[in-house]
Design a protein around this motif. Structure first.
Motif, PDB file in Angstrom:
ATOM      1  N   ASN A  33     -19.218 -23.347  38.276  1.00  0.00           N
ATOM      2  CA  ASN A  33     -18.497 -24.393  37.561  1.00  0.00           C
ATOM      3  C   ASN A  33     -17.001 -24.154  37.761  1.00  0.00           C
ATOM      4  O   ASN A  33     -16.476 -23.136  37.317  1.00  0.00           O
ATOM      5  N   SER A  39     -20.081 -20.208  33.655  1.00  0.00           N
ATOM      6  CA  SER A  39     -21.253 -21.076  33.742  1.00  0.00           C
ATOM      7  C   SER A  39     -21.430 -21.606  35.160  1.00  0.00           C
ATOM      8  O   SER A  39     -20.557 -21.447  36.009  1.00  0.00           O
ATOM      9  N   SER A  40     -22.570 -22.216  35.371  1.00  0.00           N
ATOM     10  CA  SER A  40     -22.843 -22.810  36.675  1.00  0.00           C
ATOM     11  C   SER A  40     -23.318 -24.239  36.480  1.00  0.00           C
ATOM     12  O   SER A  40     -23.731 -24.637  35.388  1.00  0.00           O
ATOM     13  N   LEU A  41     -23.261 -24.992  37.546  1.00  0.00           N
ATOM     14  CA  LEU A  41     -23.718 -26.375  37.552  1.00  0.00           C
ATOM     15  C   LEU A  41     -24.963 -26.471  38.422  1.00  0.00           C
ATOM     16  O   LEU A  41     -25.075 -25.783  39.428  1.00  0.00           O
TER      17      LEU A  41
END
Length: 100
Positions: A33, A39-41
């Motif tokens: 992200n 965080s990640s997408l």
């Protein structure tokens, strides 16, 4: 994962495990992200998008089969009855109920 957990009223752990399975199957990829490095997408792969589109078509066809006759015969009372039954099933099965 937190956004998906909120959207689907599920725990973050369950969503993360589900994302792991989808990633192993080649249906999604995780990307960093750019706005939050913690965080990640998730992004659908081409295979994932094809599967979603096929499922959407199947869902729409089947839903139309199930409700078309009721709505043609009695549009307002049929709609009210269908929504009432849907709500009862969702509540009974605790679908859409936050899990924590």
């Amino acid at each position: 994962m937190a956004d998906l957990a909120a959207e689907f009223a599920a725990g973050i752990g369950a969503i993360s495990k589900g994302a792991d399975r989808l990633e192993r199957q080649g249906l999604v990829v995780r990307q960093p992200n750019p706005l939050d490095r913690r965080s990640s997408l998730l992004t659908l792969t081409d295979d994932g998008l094809r599967l979603v589109n096929a499922a959407d078509g199947t869902f729409t066809e089947r839903l139309t089969e199930l409700i078309a006759e009721v709505l043609k015969a009695h549009p307002i009372t049929g709609t009210a009855q269908l929504l009432s039954e849907l709500r009862s099933v969702l509540e009974r099965d605790q679908i859409g109920t936050p899990t924590g």
